[in-house]
Design an enzyme around this catalytic site. Structure first.
Site, mmCIF file in Angstrom:
data_model
loop_
_atom_site.group_PDB
_atom_site.id
_atom_site.type_symbol
_atom_site.label_atom_id
_atom_site.label_comp_id
_atom_site.label_asym_id
_atom_site.label_seq_id
_atom_site.Cartn_x
_atom_site.Cartn_y
_atom_site.Cartn_z
ATOM 1 N N GLN A 1 0.832 -1.203 0.000
ATOM 2 C CA GLN A 1 0.000 0.000 0.000
ATOM 3 C C GLN A 1 0.868 1.256 0.000
ATOM 4 O OE1 GLN A 1 -3.183 -0.414 -0.260
ATOM 5 N NE2 GLN A 1 -3.462 -2.533 0.408
ATOM 6 N N GLY A 2 2.172 1.080 -0.185
ATOM 7 C CA GLY A 2 3.071 2.228 -0.103
ATOM 8 C C GLY A 2 3.135 2.787 1.309
ATOM 9 N N ILE A 3 2.934 1.899 2.301
ATOM 10 C CA ILE A 3 2.891 2.352 3.687
ATOM 11 C C ILE A 3 4.226 2.962 4.112
ATOM 12 C CG2 ILE A 3 2.544 1.634 6.089
ATOM 13 C CD1 ILE A 3 0.834 -0.637 5.055
ATOM 14 N N SER B 1 6.559 4.637 2.486
ATOM 15 C CA SER B 1 6.806 6.031 2.107
ATOM 16 C C SER B 1 5.787 6.966 2.752
ATOM 17 C CB SER B 1 6.820 6.192 0.589
ATOM 18 O OG SER B 1 5.535 6.048 0.069
ATOM 19 N N LYS C 1 17.884 -4.096 1.633
ATOM 20 C CA LYS C 1 18.085 -3.297 0.430
ATOM 21 C C LYS C 1 16.816 -2.547 0.047
ATOM 22 C CE LYS C 1 20.730 -3.028 -3.608
ATOM 23 N NZ LYS C 1 19.861 -1.971 -4.044
ATOM 24 N N TYR D 1 14.501 4.723 1.159
ATOM 25 C CA TYR D 1 14.985 5.937 1.834
ATOM 26 C C TYR D 1 15.748 6.823 0.851
ATOM 27 C CZ TYR D 1 14.049 3.120 6.047
ATOM 28 O OH TYR D 1 13.468 2.341 7.003
ATOM 29 N N GLU E 1 29.896 9.153 4.723
ATOM 30 C CA GLU E 1 30.788 9.864 5.645
ATOM 31 C C GLU E 1 31.500 8.938 6.628
ATOM 32 O OE1 GLU E 1 28.488 12.915 7.565
ATOM 33 O OE2 GLU E 1 27.881 13.844 5.666
#
Lengths: 135, 135
Positions: free
Chosen positions: B68-70, B72, B99, B105, B117
């Site tokens: 459900q694209g939860i 994002s 992954k 993200y 970094e």
């Protein structure tokens, strides 16, 4: 021998804290902190951070800048505060070139989670935040 | 299409939150959380954590478990909350084998600080804490 005291930071320490943040920032990638923000974030009703301060009074004639074992004393204090608050663990972020800090943390019993388990730290900054939120 | 609502967690969600923590723990290295501790830590006067909950109501006849694209949507909500609180950034910890999460993200604009970094995460656990504090 120098006397060393570790105590909770007070609002009046913000100028000194900011100075130290900026010393670090010159070598690293911190920055953007202002004294007003440090005050608001650390000494309001629901503080975003807590801070310990190490005060050193060198003994007469003693060399300034001599190591006082401040690192391990501060971390020991963090462990005491954490235990008092009922924490079961605490974590520190450290840059991989900072071998001295990493060696100290390991000597004090910490585990490098990035090395041992593969934890990576991801950062979302202002632009990405505003884009997602449509602001 | 399923309806999806993201809201702040309530104290009564702790049983479900614990269940999900335990599902994750089976594959990872979390564990030791109890419902009483989740309640005390998240819903006391100075909470240690804040939590968002995604509620999904599948449309009639729709396959359960469909994405459900939860992920994002939750991260977008975190960005909104962070902006509302005046945060200039927020960070997420993710395991290097995950992954799918890392790609998400990055697609949403985050930077892998460990890769870029060299940030490492160090963990002090109970035994090391008690040894340092002499307890």
């Amino acid at each position: 021998m120098a006397s060393l005291r570790i105590r909770e930071a007070k609002e009046g320490d913000c100028a000194d804290i900011l100075r130290l943040v900026r010393v670090r920032a010159a070598g690293g990638k911190l920055g953007g902190q202002s004294r007003a923000a440090l005050r608001a974030d650390g000494f309001g009703e629901n503080p975003f951070y807590h801070c310990l301060v190490a005060e050193i009074l060198p003994a007469p004639g003693e060399l300034q800048g001599k190591s006082q074992g401040i690192g391990s004393k501060i971390i020991t204090k963090v462990a005491e505060v954490a235990l008092d608050k009922g924490c079961s663990q605490f974590r520190l972020a450290v840059l991989d070139w900072n071998k001295r800090a990493m060696d100290l943390y390991k000597a004090l019993g910490a585990q490098d989670l990035t090395e041992a388990e593969g934890w990576h730290s991801f950062r979302f900054e202002g632009e990405a935040m505003r884009e997602m939120a449509g602001r």
